[in-house]
Design an enzyme around this catalytic site. Structure first.
Site, PDB file in Angstrom:
ATOM      1  N   LYS A 109       1.024  -1.289   0.120  1.00  0.00           N
ATOM      2  CA  LYS A 109      -0.042   0.092  -0.049  1.00  0.00           C
ATOM      3  C   LYS A 109       0.916   1.147  -0.146  1.00  0.00           C
ATOM      4  O   LYS A 109       2.052   1.194  -0.239  1.00  0.00           O
ATOM      5  CB  LYS A 109      -0.962   0.089   1.145  1.00  0.00           C
ATOM      6  CG  LYS A 109      -2.158  -1.451   1.148  1.00  0.00           C
ATOM      7  CD  LYS A 109      -2.888  -1.208   0.077  1.00  0.00           C
ATOM      8  CE  LYS A 109      -3.621  -2.800  -0.098  1.00  0.00           C
ATOM      9  NZ  LYS A 109      -4.160  -3.281   0.910  1.00  0.00           N
TER      10      LYS A 109
HETATM   11  C1  LIG Z   1      -5.026  -4.461   1.595  1.00  0.00           C
HETATM   12  C2  LIG Z   1      -6.487  -4.416   1.600  1.00  0.00           C
HETATM   13  C3  LIG Z   1      -7.153  -4.758   2.713  1.00  0.00           C
HETATM   14  C4  LIG Z   1      -6.690  -5.522   3.969  1.00  0.00           C
HETATM   15  O1  LIG Z   1      -5.606  -4.837   4.736  1.00  0.00           O
HETATM   16  P1  LIG Z   1      -4.703  -5.805   5.203  1.00  0.00           P
HETATM   17  O2  LIG Z   1      -3.721  -4.682   6.084  1.00  0.00           O
HETATM   18  O3  LIG Z   1      -3.672  -6.581   4.401  1.00  0.00           O
HETATM   19  O4  LIG Z   1      -5.245  -6.401   6.199  1.00  0.00           O
HETATM   20  C5  LIG Z   1      -8.540  -4.617   2.719  1.00  0.00           C
HETATM   21  N1  LIG Z   1      -9.318  -4.106   1.538  1.00  0.00           N
HETATM   22  C6  LIG Z   1      -8.906  -3.627   0.388  1.00  0.00           C
HETATM   23  C7  LIG Z   1      -9.391  -3.434  -0.676  1.00  0.00           C
HETATM   24  C8  LIG Z   1      -7.166  -3.904   0.490  1.00  0.00           C
HETATM   25  O5  LIG Z   1      -6.520  -3.629  -0.788  1.00  0.00           O
END
Ligand SMILES: *Cc1c(COP(=O)(O)O)cnc(C)c1O
Length: 394
Positions: free
Chosen positions: A194
């Site tokens: 991210k």
């Molecule tokens: C990455 C992501 C999540 C979950 O995040 P984590 O930190 O990996 O648990 C939830 N929703 C979307 C759309 C994502 O891209």
């Protein structure tokens, strides 16, 4: 030129991933400093990270949490979701969005996406609302903000809570306002793929002090005070008032998050520049459709998702994916529609109910997108795309 998948030489000699974190010496120092300190968790770095994050997204409160998924779970709890309730969400997302509804014993209802942005279609959200609906979970897919005004007014008129899955959208704006300040709760992820990372981690932002309190308590076993509160007040007493979890983010991780957050503006500029280069090249390639940017929004470009015009190609998405991977380009397919997963099939969801999301899935590819990509990396992606498309052009 012979495709690498047919034995030719690949466009790149090394693999270019679809996403990758950037870690510098300042990040490493920040983590080391915490390791030498008294508080590895429940310490001062947590509030410092929360304050910096809240300021970044223009929210009153930010609650750091162990993952984006934990943040979605906490938000589903704080929204009061429970057995017998429904929550409307999009099929075009990571499973965690809908899983959060299931964690609370409620039922996700999938409303199909708009054909242009692939964000949840507000008209279909409205059609999906029943007497059992308690929440709407839009996702800012790829970092392109969803139709938040329309969703907010539906929520207002039906008395629903909006939990925005903003995992892709840190730094995006909607009508000049930052994502994170607009829904009842917005949930971010700080996974390495991210915009900023704390290894694992997440943040829930809200302007509502009651929701913020519920989120904090839920994150800490349902206990109302933290270990540091009790240390400072020299007391052992604590009260557990609800069934929470240990979803805390450590000080080690928060220090990394603080250090990373300082670089967000530069990284967003870089993501936008990469997107601009991709878009100008793709506009010249009639076999490909670039992403649609909605008016009055500035996306954060977590993903750069193209769609193949299959009628102009002799191969499908899977063959093009495999050919690009053989050229060492780390394309990805995000996402398999959530109700297609075996677990959801077992819950009774059937394919064919979300034609826009399901149709897009059959022809979509995400190109590599991360701030450390060089101009040469971008060149290699575009060169491989041109090479593979030329080989499969109809
Ligand atoms: C990455 C992501 C999540 C979950 O995040 P984590 O930190 O990996 O648990 C939830 N929703 C979307 C759309 C994502 O891209």
């Amino acid at each position: 030129m012979r495709l690498a998948i047919a034995g030719g030489s690949p466009v790149r000699s090394t693999f270019l991933p679809y996403a990758r974190q950037s870690i510098d010496e300042a990040d490493i120092e920040a983590v080391n400093d915490v390791l030498r300190s008294d508080w590895l968790t429940t310490g001062p770095k947590v509030e410092e990270f929360e304050a910096a994050f809240a300021a970044t997204v223009g929210a009153e409160h930010a609650v750091a949490i162990s993952s984006g998924t934990a943040g979605l779970h906490a938000a589903a709890f704080a929204a009061g979701l429970g057995p017998g309730h429904e929550a409307v969400t999009t099929p075009m997302t990571f499973a965690a969005t809908a899983n959060a509804v299931l964690y609370q014993g409620a039922r996700p209802v999938f409303a199909d996406v708009r054909p242009d942005t692939l964000n949840i279609d507000p008209e279909l959200v409205e059609a999906a609302i029943t007497a059992q609906t308690r929440a709407i979970l839009p996702v800012d897919f790829t970092g392109q903000p969803a139709d938040l005004d329309e969703i907010a007014s539906l929520a207002e008129s039906h008395g629903l809570i909006v939990i925005e899955d903003a995992a892709h959208a840190l730094g995006a704006t909607y009508h000049d306002k930052p994502i994170g300040s607009l829904s009842h709760m917005s949930v971010f992820s700080t996974h390495p793929a991210k915009h900023i990372t704390s290894a694992e981690g997440g943040v829930v932002t809200t302007n509502d002090p009651d929701l913020a309190r519920k989120l904090r308590t839920f994150r800490n076993h349902g206990i109302t005070t933290s270990a540091r509160d009790r240390h400072e007040k020299a007391t052992w007493l604590y009260e557990m008032v609800l069934l929470g979890y240990n979803y805390r983010l450590t000080d080690v991780q928060c220090a990394l998050g603080i250090s990373q957050l300082a670089k967000l503006p530069t990284w967003l500029m870089r993501r936008r520049a990469i997107a601009a280069r991709y878009s100008s090249a793709i506009s010249e390639m009639p076999e490909l459709e670039g992403p649609v940017v909605a008016p009055n929004t500035e996306p954060a470009w977590h993903l750069y998702t193209i769609r193949l015009r299959l009628e102009r190609l002799r191969a499908g998405r899977t063959e093009i994916f495999e050919a690009l991977r053989a050229e060492n380009i780390g394309v990805n397919v995000l996402y398999i529609p959530v109700p297609w997963h075996p677990y959801y099939q077992d819950l009774g969801f059937r394919r064919g109910n979300w034609p826009e999301a399901e149709g897009a899935y059959e022809r979509m590819l995400s190109l590599p997108m991360f701030p450390a990509m060089t101009e040469a990396d971008i060149d290699s992606v575009l060169e491989a795309l041109a090479k593979v498309i030329a080989a499969y052009r109809r």
